[in-house]
Design a protein around this motif. Structure first.
Motif, PDB file in Angstrom:
ATOM      1  N   GLU A 141     -12.932  -2.713  -3.977  1.00 48.38           N
ATOM      2  CA  GLU A 141     -14.251  -3.722  -3.227  1.00 48.38           C
ATOM      3  C   GLU A 141     -14.103  -3.623  -2.255  1.00 48.38           C
ATOM      4  OE1 GLU A 141     -14.885  -8.017  -3.092  1.00 48.38           O
ATOM      5  OE2 GLU A 141     -13.487  -7.988  -4.741  1.00 48.38           O
ATOM      6  N   LEU A 142     -13.290  -3.205  -1.491  1.00 43.48           N
ATOM      7  CA  LEU A 142     -13.727  -3.201  -0.008  1.00 43.48           C
ATOM      8  C   LEU A 142     -13.990  -1.732   0.296  1.00 43.48           C
ATOM      9  CD1 LEU A 142     -10.555  -6.072   0.292  1.00 43.48           C
ATOM     10  CD2 LEU A 142     -13.358  -6.003   0.998  1.00 43.48           C
ATOM     11  N   ASP A 143     -14.209  -0.863  -0.569  1.00 41.72           N
ATOM     12  CA  ASP A 143     -14.174   0.287  -0.040  1.00 41.72           C
ATOM     13  C   ASP A 143     -12.875   1.146   0.426  1.00 41.72           C
ATOM     14  OD1 ASP A 143     -15.520   2.387  -0.494  1.00 41.72           O
ATOM     15  OD2 ASP A 143     -16.868   2.440   1.217  1.00 41.72           O
ATOM     16  N   LEU A 144     -11.921   0.555   0.336  1.00 43.27           N
ATOM     17  CA  LEU A 144     -10.807   2.100   0.751  1.00 43.27           C
ATOM     18  C   LEU A 144     -10.439   2.645  -0.538  1.00 43.27           C
ATOM     19  CD1 LEU A 144      -8.551  -2.003   1.365  1.00 43.27           C
ATOM     20  CD2 LEU A 144     -10.116  -0.328   3.332  1.00 43.27           C
ATOM     21  N   VAL A 145      -9.818   3.234   0.218  1.00 37.91           N
ATOM     22  CA  VAL A 145      -8.851   4.198  -1.039  1.00 37.91           C
ATOM     23  C   VAL A 145      -7.551   4.446  -0.606  1.00 37.91           C
ATOM     24  CG1 VAL A 145     -11.033   5.815  -0.639  1.00 37.91           C
ATOM     25  CG2 VAL A 145      -9.185   5.974   1.581  1.00 37.91           C
ATOM     26  N   GLY A 146      -6.817   5.799  -0.975  1.00 41.87           N
ATOM     27  CA  GLY A 146      -5.593   5.324  -1.535  1.00 41.87           C
ATOM     28  C   GLY A 146      -5.391   5.720  -2.912  1.00 41.87           C
ATOM     29  N   TRP A 147      -3.358   4.632  -3.181  1.00 35.28           N
ATOM     30  CA  TRP A 147      -2.995   4.972  -4.282  1.00 35.28           C
ATOM     31  C   TRP A 147      -2.088   3.505  -4.239  1.00 35.28           C
ATOM     32  CZ3 TRP A 147       1.994   4.760  -3.695  1.00 35.28           C
ATOM     33  CH2 TRP A 147       3.091   5.069  -1.982  1.00 35.28           C
ATOM     34  N   VAL A 148      -1.618   2.601  -5.618  1.00 38.36           N
ATOM     35  CA  VAL A 148      -1.069   1.499  -5.946  1.00 38.36           C
ATOM     36  C   VAL A 148      -0.221   2.407  -7.067  1.00 38.36           C
ATOM     37  CG1 VAL A 148      -2.638   1.048  -7.675  1.00 38.36           C
ATOM     38  CG2 VAL A 148      -0.134  -0.850  -6.959  1.00 38.36           C
ATOM     39  N   ASN A 149       1.533   2.074  -7.380  1.00 38.56           N
ATOM     40  CA  ASN A 149       2.281   2.223  -7.544  1.00 38.56           C
ATOM     41  C   ASN A 149       3.670   1.112  -8.357  1.00 38.56           C
ATOM     42  OD1 ASN A 149       4.320   3.276  -6.545  1.00 38.56           O
ATOM     43  ND2 ASN A 149       4.371   5.270  -6.906  1.00 38.56           N
ATOM     44  N   ASN A 150       3.580   1.010  -9.392  1.00 38.69           N
ATOM     45  CA  ASN A 150       5.205   0.746  -9.891  1.00 38.69           C
ATOM     46  C   ASN A 150       6.301   0.761  -9.347  1.00 38.69           C
ATOM     47  OD1 ASN A 150       4.277  -1.475 -10.705  1.00 38.69           O
ATOM     48  ND2 ASN A 150       4.277  -0.991 -12.914  1.00 38.69           N
ATOM     49  N   SER A 151       7.478   0.548  -9.016  1.00 36.19           N
ATOM     50  CA  SER A 151       8.586   1.537  -8.755  1.00 36.19           C
ATOM     51  C   SER A 151       9.754  -0.115  -9.110  1.00 36.19           C
ATOM     52  CB  SER A 151       8.897   1.635  -7.076  1.00 36.19           C
ATOM     53  OG  SER A 151       8.856   0.384  -6.103  1.00 36.19           O
ATOM     54  N   SER A 152      11.125   0.384  -8.824  1.00 31.22           N
ATOM     55  CA  SER A 152      12.257  -0.105  -9.411  1.00 31.22           C
ATOM     56  C   SER A 152      12.367  -1.308  -9.122  1.00 31.22           C
ATOM     57  CB  SER A 152      13.273   0.623  -9.017  1.00 31.22           C
ATOM     58  OG  SER A 152      13.283   1.876 -10.108  1.00 31.22           O
ATOM     59  N   VAL A 153      11.763  -1.137  -7.100  1.00 31.09           N
ATOM     60  CA  VAL A 153      11.912  -2.587  -6.243  1.00 31.09           C
ATOM     61  C   VAL A 153      10.990  -3.427  -6.480  1.00 31.09           C
ATOM     62  CG1 VAL A 153      13.521  -1.559  -4.335  1.00 31.09           C
ATOM     63  CG2 VAL A 153      11.053  -1.236  -4.202  1.00 31.09           C
ATOM     64  N   GLY A 154       9.627  -2.692  -6.825  1.00 34.12           N
ATOM     65  CA  GLY A 154       8.300  -3.745  -6.926  1.00 34.12           C
ATOM     66  C   GLY A 154       7.204  -3.082  -6.953  1.00 34.12           C
ATOM     67  N   VAL A 155       6.090  -3.447  -6.304  1.00 33.83           N
ATOM     68  CA  VAL A 155       4.344  -2.447  -6.049  1.00 33.83           C
ATOM     69  C   VAL A 155       5.055  -1.676  -4.831  1.00 33.83           C
ATOM     70  CG1 VAL A 155       2.323  -2.218  -6.483  1.00 33.83           C
ATOM     71  CG2 VAL A 155       4.071  -3.448  -7.777  1.00 33.83           C
ATOM     72  N   PHE A 156       4.478  -0.504  -4.686  1.00 31.02           N
ATOM     73  CA  PHE A 156       4.158   0.179  -3.131  1.00 31.02           C
ATOM     74  C   PHE A 156       2.738   0.704  -3.332  1.00 31.02           C
ATOM     75  CE2 PHE A 156       8.346   2.936  -2.922  1.00 31.02           C
ATOM     76  CZ  PHE A 156       9.026   1.740  -2.647  1.00 31.02           C
TER      77      PHE A 156
END
Length: 780
Positions: A33-48
């Protein structure tokens, strides 16, 4: 998008309850929605997360992450770092990564309104499907085997998603995106109805309908649910309820009831707006509610013996005999919703176990252990990885008090202040003996387990060990220290002793006080009022009527009730008459008031062992004082479950109102000794004068509150903690809160952590971390 001179890259690590709640699709939608690029994932400590874009948009992104996050998520911390650009082209959801395991496992959540609509919509492909869920609801803690929270790490890994479910699972715009238990009638678990020999009688929808028919006919059905089995009968049918009591060997302890609707529940119980919110919450606990006055039964009223189903869905008095409260809940899984909608009346839904053993989670185990209780077994083939009972909550002082912390609450962590300059050890705390829970501490998080129960049987001890192994495995946790109760004979203490780790022994009532302090984030000085049934004292007697003063560098027992002897020791827990006899013997009063509670031979024997101090330990327990008074009033001489006499002594108050109290004596010594002998003498006089039991009981309760007020005046602490099992008593706790506030003190009582021994493990952790390991100024 702006040119590269105005672009930046923002890296975030988000810790907390951010897995299994739709957090990644929320991030995906927000970033696009904000026209941003990149990535997200789950990890064993939380969300990156890594996002690139215009600085203003990144600031907006960071703000909205914190204010618009999914409703079931809880953000504990966000770590941010501004980095050089790498030139991402799109925004994507990446595969999970492993590492140190500190991510918060979400508790199991009740069916959300959207899924509820799905299962009752004839045009929906999940119409009447009992295992419907999405990222906003369904099983979590009961099915997860390892972190990070992905399907391959859950008990759903054996169910291959059909093309339609797979498409939902992979679509970031779908509410079932990465819903790990996602399934439908084509690819998911299904129901079967078994007889007592394990033969399949019906499957799928037919199994559900046959179960409803069996319940209508008065049969007892063991139903496999979310965290284990329930034993279910028609709550209106006294014959069926009494048969369940007989088979389960549970003569008096109240059963929980599940209602098909809030409207029907309101016909039977008083429901405040706060209680209604609890009943409808995602936690969906059992809530203790006051039965409408027209249905109230005095503790001395004989139990109704009829066998007919009662009119208009009225609950049988055999469900909660002699009790003005009812433990009620609403359906919290699709299976429960479908069954209760078919029945249209309330059912008893009590834990599927045999006495003093954990709840059954496996159908073959249930068939073996519950065979002599249940007539039929409604099972399903979704494995339960760990047993979790229903939580129990009541309103206390206008706030929620969790009395049994399990489904919906565990294993959500308690956050504590963590020293930035000192590394803090990993700690395993093994709790007490009754209402056991365990805790693992990796500061600033303390993970308190679900309710384990009383460690009275080999099966219960095995379950205790399984819970420890389960939490250790889930978080790759290797303790450096182990904390236990000071009682050397507790099974949990003996287990701790065998672990070949540095060991900390924590006095029982000090742990109670620290658990409440931790819950409220209190700093010393604090005066703790720790009242319960049994706790091992520093002088090797049984404590339970304690005032514990906590300062920055030590704690001290500053006041307690006058000790007296309990003939037969532990037997007094189940026989309030023994507490009464000990009280009378201690102050040389005649035994005429309770002699009918014993045979002549019993009375002679018990008086002899009291005089010779044989198997008659000293106690200062307020819990045993409650028992003794209940027996003197002829309310309860023998109990079939813990706390029964004290509960009935509270219930006998009814609508009685008075500010009167009995006299008592306080010594000038240190610690102050509270002499209860004038109280007992005055109660016996009131009995002789035919004062009503309600008046006597309310005066006794008022006296206990008066004692609290007189003791707190002696210490420079305005923070007063009320803790221990006695403060599950609503009249006692709420009057104490009111009186302390009127005298300008700040009372604190339990809310999210049980006041009973279910909170002991948390206190043990805090004692170990605080390094205030002192007993009356002597370091241990």
């Amino acid at each position: 998008m702006a040119d590269n001179t105005t672009k930046q890259r923002l890296s975030l690590i988000i810790r907390g309850a951010v897995q299994g709640v739709g957090f990644r699709p929320f991030i995906y939608r927000l970033a696009t929605e904000l026209d941003l690029v990149g990535w997200v994932n789950n990890s064993s400590v939380g969300v990156f997360i890594e996002v690139e874009g215009d600085k203003d948009q990144l600031d907006t992104f960071l703000r909205r992450v914190q204010t618009e996050n999914p409703p079931r998520s809880q953000i504990q911390a966000i770590e941010t770092q501004w980095l050089d650009l790498t030139g991402y082209k799109t925004f994507e959801i990446r595969h999970s990564v492993s590492g140190e395991k500190t991510a918060v496992v979400l508790p199991d959540l009740a069916t959300c309104p959207d899924c509820l609509q799905d299962i009752f919509d004839p045009h929906n492909r999940r119409y009447r499907y009992p295992f419907t869920n999405c990222t906003n609801c369904g099983p979590r803690y009961t099915i997860i085997e390892a972190l990070p929270y992905d399907r391959c790490h859950t008990t759903m890994k054996g169910f291959k998603l059909c093309p339609q479910c797979q498409a939902e699972y992979e679509n970031p715009l779908d509410r079932r995106f990465h819903a790990q238990p996602n399934a439908c009638p084509k690819c998911g678990p299904h129901l079967e109805l078994w007889d007592q020999q394990g033969q399949i009688l019906e499957t799928h929808e037919s199994a559900l309908m046959a179960t409803a028919t069996a319940i209508r006919e008065g049969k007892i059905v063991a139903i496999k649910g979310l965290g284990g089995f329930h034993l279910v009968v028609d709550a209106r049918n006294t014959t069926a309820v009494q048969e369940l009591r007989k088979r389960k060997q549970r003569p008096d302890k109240p059963f929980a009831v599940m209602y098909p609707s809030l409207n029907l529940l309101k016909e039977h119980c008083l429901v405040t707006p706060t209680e209604e919110a609890l009943l409808n919450s995602a936690e969906c606990p059992i809530v203790l509610l006051k039965v409408l006055s027209s249905n109230f039964r005095s503790p001395l009223t004989p139990l109704y013996k009829g066998g007919n189903i009662r009119k208009e869905g009225e609950i049988s008095p055999a469900v909660a005999p002699n009790n003005p409260y009812l433990g009620v809940m609403l359906p919290y899984t699709p299976l429960h919703h479908l069954l209760l909608a078919e029945l249209g009346f309330p059912i008893v839904a009590t834990s599927g176990n045999i006495s003093d053993e954990p709840i059954c989670i496996d159908e073959l185990e249930a068939l073996q252990k519950l065979n002599q209780i249940a007539d039929l077994f409604l099972i399903h083939n979704r494995p339960i990885f760990r047993p979790v009972d229903d939580s129990i909550v009541r309103m206390m002082g206008g706030r929620e008090m969790v009395m049994r912390r399990a489904r919906g609450y565990a294993p959500f962590p308690i956050m504590i202040k963590s020293s930035p300059t000192h590394s803090q050890p990993s700690i395993l705390a093994v709790g007490g003996h009754l209402k056991n829970t365990i805790a693992i501490a990796r500061p600033p998080q303390i993970f308190l387990s679900q309710h384990i129960g009383d460690l009275e049987t080999p099966a219960a001890f095995e379950y205790f060990q399984q819970v420890i192994a389960s939490l250790r495995g889930l978080y790759d946790f290797n303790p450096q220290l182990i904390a236990r109760d000071a009682h050397p004979d507790y099974i949990s203490s003996q287990f701790a002793q065998e672990q070949n780790l540095p060991l900390i022994k924590v006095q029982h009532h000090y742990a109670h006080v620290l658990s409440c302090m931790a819950e409220h984030g209190l700093e010393p000085p604090v005066l703790g009022v720790a009242w319960d049934g049994t706790g091992y004292g520093e002088d090797e007697t049984i404590w339970g009527g304690e005032f514990i003063y906590v300062t920055e560098d030590h704690y001290q027992r500053v006041a307690h009730f006058r000790p007296w002897r309990l003939p037969g020791g532990e037997k007094a827990v189940k026989e309030p008459r023994r507490s009464a006899l000990g009280l009378l013997e201690a102050i040389n009063l005649p035994k005429t008031s309770i002699e009918k509670a014993f045979t002549p031979q019993e009375l002679v024997l018990l008086q002899t062992i009291l005089k010779k101090h044989l198997n008659s330990p000293l106690t200062s327990s307020v819990g045993r004082l409650f028992d003794g008074v209940a027996s003197l009033l002829n309310i309860r001489h023998q109990a079939s479950f813990e706390g029964q006499a004290a509960m009935e002594l509270e219930f006998i108050i009814g609508e009685t109102i008075t500010d009167k109290y009995y006299d008592f004596l306080l010594s000038s010594s240190t610690p102050t000794v509270i002499d209860w002998s004038p109280i007992i003498k005055a109660i016996l006089n009131d009995i002789f004068c035919n004062i009503s039991l309600g008046q006597i009981s309310v005066k006794f309760h008022n006296t206990l509150v008066k004692i609290i007020l007189e003791i707190v005046k002696r210490f420079p602490a305005h923070q007063i903690v009320l803790t221990g099992g006695c403060f599950q008593n609503r009249y006692l706790t709420e009057r104490a809160i009111e009186q302390l506030q009127q005298h300008h003190y700040r009372p604190y009582w339990h809310q999210s952590i049980p006041p009973n021994d279910g909170g002991i493990a948390l206190g043990q952790v805090i004692a170990t971390l605080s390094k205030r390991m002192y007993i009356n100024d002597q370091e241990v």
